[in-house]
Design a protein around this motif. Structure first.
Motif, PDB file in Angstrom:
ATOM      1  N   ASP A 117      20.236   7.818   8.449  1.00  0.00           N
ATOM      2  CA  ASP A 117      20.482   6.618   9.241  1.00  0.00           C
ATOM      3  C   ASP A 117      19.746   6.678  10.579  1.00  0.00           C
ATOM      4  OD1 ASP A 117      21.990   4.099   9.769  1.00  0.00           O
ATOM      5  OD2 ASP A 117      22.933   5.328  11.328  1.00  0.00           O
ATOM      6  N   LYS A 118      19.811   7.817  11.246  1.00  0.00           N
ATOM      7  CA  LYS A 118      19.156   7.958  12.548  1.00  0.00           C
ATOM      8  C   LYS A 118      17.635   7.898  12.421  1.00  0.00           C
ATOM      9  CE  LYS A 118      22.862  10.316  14.947  1.00  0.00           C
ATOM     10  NZ  LYS A 118      23.372  11.579  15.480  1.00  0.00           N
ATOM     11  N   SER A 148      23.909  10.826   7.864  1.00  0.00           N
ATOM     12  CA  SER A 148      23.746  10.558   9.295  1.00  0.00           C
ATOM     13  C   SER A 148      22.291  10.737   9.727  1.00  0.00           C
ATOM     14  CB  SER A 148      24.653  11.480  10.119  1.00  0.00           C
ATOM     15  OG  SER A 148      24.442  11.278  11.496  1.00  0.00           O
ATOM     16  N   HIS A 197      20.241  20.906   8.696  1.00  0.00           N
ATOM     17  CA  HIS A 197      20.960  19.640   8.570  1.00  0.00           C
ATOM     18  C   HIS A 197      22.358  19.842   8.005  1.00  0.00           C
ATOM     19  CE1 HIS A 197      16.825  18.275   8.956  1.00  0.00           C
ATOM     20  NE2 HIS A 197      17.298  17.078   9.243  1.00  0.00           N
ATOM     21  N   GLN A 198      23.192  18.851   8.184  1.00  0.00           N
ATOM     22  CA  GLN A 198      24.524  18.849   7.595  1.00  0.00           C
ATOM     23  C   GLN A 198      24.397  18.805   6.067  1.00  0.00           C
ATOM     24  OE1 GLN A 198      27.415  19.009   9.394  1.00  0.00           O
ATOM     25  NE2 GLN A 198      26.126  19.209  11.211  1.00  0.00           N
ATOM     26  N   TYR A 246      17.569   2.263  17.018  1.00  0.00           N
ATOM     27  CA  TYR A 246      18.022   3.548  17.553  1.00  0.00           C
ATOM     28  C   TYR A 246      18.407   3.406  19.020  1.00  0.00           C
ATOM     29  CZ  TYR A 246      18.459   8.494  18.391  1.00  0.00           C
ATOM     30  OH  TYR A 246      18.967   9.732  18.721  1.00  0.00           O
TER      31      TYR A 246
END
Length: 132
Positions: free
Chosen positions: A49-50, A46, A40-41, A65
């Protein structure tokens, strides 16, 4: 007789946000989840949220979504990541810990765990090396 969706039965938007927040909390702190955390970042905003938007529709609530990103196509969207049994198990470890904190009917929890296990297994795109 009105049948509640799983989304409604577990508490709707607030419950799903809590579940997703706890899931990523565990991914961030558990040494056993370092493998998937590294995929993951640095910021999980993000991804959080997704996953929230996906879970909303998946559990029978608003299809947030799909409205924003189209069909989830989960395997295709996860294909750039090497996902094997270890990664699936790390993901499920975090999800099961988050689910254990949720106030919900035990049968609903068991059903969700089984459905998410099936979904996580579907994401596997790497062969596991078998010893001779």
């Amino acid at each position: 007789m009105t049948t509640l969706t799983p989304y409604e039965a577990i508490g709707g938007e607030q419950a799903i946000r809590s579940l997703v927040d706890r899931f990523y909390f565990y991914m961030d702190i558990l040494p056993e989840a370092q493998g998937i955390r590294a995929m993951h970042q640095p910021s999980l905003a993000s991804a959080r949220d997704k996953l929230f938007k996906f879970m909303s529709g998946w559990l029978g609530g608003p299809n947030l979504y799909m409205e924003e990103f189209g069909h989830p196509m989960l395997r295709a969207r996860h294909f750039p990541f090497a996902i094997g049994e270890a990664e699936r198990d790390q993901w499920m470890l975090c999800m099961n810990k988050a689910l254990a904190e949720m106030i919900m009917d035990p049968q609903m929890r068991t059903h969700m765990q089984a459905a998410l296990q099936h979904l996580a297994t579907h994401m596997i795109n790497q062969e596991t090396e078998r010893l001779p």
